[in-house]
Design an enzyme around this catalytic site. Structure first.
Site, PDB file in Angstrom:
ATOM      1  N   ASP A  16      12.438   0.951   1.582  1.00  0.00           N
ATOM      2  CA  ASP A  16      13.792   1.240   1.097  1.00  0.00           C
ATOM      3  C   ASP A  16      14.619  -0.050   1.123  1.00  0.00           C
ATOM      4  OD1 ASP A  16      14.474   0.818   3.788  1.00  0.00           O
ATOM      5  OD2 ASP A  16      14.705   2.954   4.215  1.00  0.00           O
ATOM      6  N   GLN A  17      15.903   0.057   0.914  1.00  0.00           N
ATOM      7  CA  GLN A  17      16.757  -1.135   0.865  1.00  0.00           C
ATOM      8  C   GLN A  17      16.842  -1.870   2.194  1.00  0.00           C
ATOM      9  OE1 GLN A  17      20.483   0.241  -0.733  1.00  0.00           O
ATOM     10  NE2 GLN A  17      19.817  -0.129  -2.840  1.00  0.00           N
TER      11      GLN A  17
END
Length: 142
Positions: A16-17
């Site tokens: 994810d980020q």
């Protein structure tokens, strides 16, 4: 009890980020571990599927302990937790590159005919596979 061990290099697309592995990707890694375990025991899922038999997941449980991050190599450990001739429950532990426990999980499966989704007895249809599972499964006293 036989424990299969598989290394997985964390790809950027799996994170994810925050650079942490997205939770659903652990399911894919569990499949990789399950496939390795079955190969270690001398069998292949693909051969079962050629016979018109599939093994769907009927239950899954995951407990997230520590994040695995982009750039690490994770270790997936897989074993037969329980087996009764019809249903099989696989156990999993996934470790970070530093050796910290990241995931504890189980998945339950049953073998069914692909065309009608009717359960089959592994014990009866695949006696060699049945015996391998009996030999490999976690012992009750462990």
């Amino acid at each position: 009890m036989h424990v299969a061990e598989t290394k997985v290099e964390v790809r950027y697309a799996e994170t994810d980020q925050m650079g942490v592995v997205y939770h659903a990707n652990y399911l894919v890694w569990m499949e990789v571990g399950r496939t390795k375990l079955i190969e270690d025991l001398g069998f292949r899922y693909a051969d079962m599927e050629k016979d018109g038999i599939i093994s769907p997941v009927i239950d899954i449980a995951i407990s997230y302990k520590k994040p695995v991050r982009y750039g690490e190599t994770a270790t997936v450990k897989t074993w037969v937790e329980q087996y009764d001739g019809l249903r099989v429950e696989y156990g999993y532990e996934i470790y970070t590159e530093a050796g910290e426990l990241a995931i504890v999980a189980t998945s339950k499966h049953v073998c069914v005919t692909k065309d009608r989704f009717r359960p089959i007895s592994i014990r009866r249809v695949y006696p060699n596979w049945h015996q391998a599972y009996e030999n490999a499964k976690k012992q009750q006293s462990e």
